[in-house]
Design a protein around this motif. Structure first.
Motif, PDB file in Angstrom:
ATOM      1  N   PRO A  36       0.805  -1.231   0.000  1.00  0.00           N
ATOM      2  CA  PRO A  36       0.000   0.000   0.000  1.00  0.00           C
ATOM      3  C   PRO A  36       0.834   1.275   0.000  1.00  0.00           C
ATOM      4  N   GLU A  37       1.989   1.272   0.667  1.00  0.00           N
ATOM      5  CA  GLU A  37       2.799   2.492   0.710  1.00  0.00           C
ATOM      6  C   GLU A  37       3.355   2.865  -0.668  1.00  0.00           C
ATOM      7  N   ALA A  38       3.233   1.975  -1.649  1.00  0.00           N
ATOM      8  CA  ALA A  38       3.665   2.280  -3.018  1.00  0.00           C
ATOM      9  C   ALA A  38       2.532   2.886  -3.845  1.00  0.00           C
ATOM     10  N   ALA A  59      -6.107  -0.771   2.952  1.00  0.00           N
ATOM     11  CA  ALA A  59      -4.784  -0.166   3.119  1.00  0.00           C
ATOM     12  C   ALA A  59      -4.420   0.714   1.928  1.00  0.00           C
ATOM     13  N   GLN A  63      -4.028   5.280   2.008  1.00  0.00           N
ATOM     14  CA  GLN A  63      -2.861   6.059   1.594  1.00  0.00           C
ATOM     15  C   GLN A  63      -3.245   7.460   1.140  1.00  0.00           C
TER      16      GLN A  63
END
Length: 184
Positions: A36-38, A59, A63
């Motif tokens: 998810p952080e991408a 998730a 973001q």
């Protein structure tokens, strides 16, 4: 692309980025899991992400970046996806503020899954639908799809040795050549 293909599927984020860097336009769907952080990279490179399950969808949305996605629906093979019979979980994905659902797909374990009919009954637009894979392209009647995922078929290889219902004029997309250096 020269043959008119406008929709592509890749395994991971780096493959999608590589295609964009080579000038490929159109939809590029990542079939594998992207952390998810991408999510900002998905937007930057205009890539479409598979939602692997409900936690993954949540998730991705958390973001705070708009992400185009396809929902994987688990119709019984249990590879990945939201359970196709869990209408509430699917509806929750459609309500997430940062997910833009552009399609749904499944690896069908049976050819008569009611998943698409249920989505439409619930007022949810499935978008692009791809439930047909290599075996189905060769052997099943046309399905209610807008796309097909031709995987192993592209290599001129069948899933097994079963005779095929239709013979397709295909050329392999790659070959492997080597020199034998040693035989033991």
């Amino acid at each position: 692309a020269r043959e008119g293909i406008r929709d592509y599927a890749v395994a991971c984020l780096s493959e999608g980025i590589a295609l964009r860097r080579k000038g490929i336009r159109g939809t590029i769907l990542i079939l594998g899991y992207t952390p998810p952080e991408a999510a900002p990279l998905l937007g930057r490179w205009r890539l479409t992400q598979t939602v692997a399950d409900e936690a993954h969808g949540l998730a991705l949305s958390w973001q705070g970046v708009k992400v185009e996605v396809h929902l994987a629906l688990d119709t019984g093979m249990h590879r990945l996806g939201l359970p196709a019979e869990d209408r509430e979980a699917i509806a929750r994905m459609y309500r997430l503020p940062h997910l833009r659902i552009r399609g749904v797909f499944s690896h069908l374990c049976v050819s008569d899954s009611p998943a698409l009919e249920r989505l439409r009954q619930d007022g949810l637009d499935p978008g692009q639908v791809h439930i047909q894979a290599s075996y189905g392209i060769w052997n099943l009647p046309p399905q209610p799809c807008t796309l097909a995922r031709a995987g192993i078929l592209l290599y001129g290889v069948g899933s097994d040795e079963t005779p095929r219902v239709r013979d397709l004029e295909l050329r392999p997309v790659l070959s492997l050549r080597t020199r034998v250096a040693s035989v033991r």
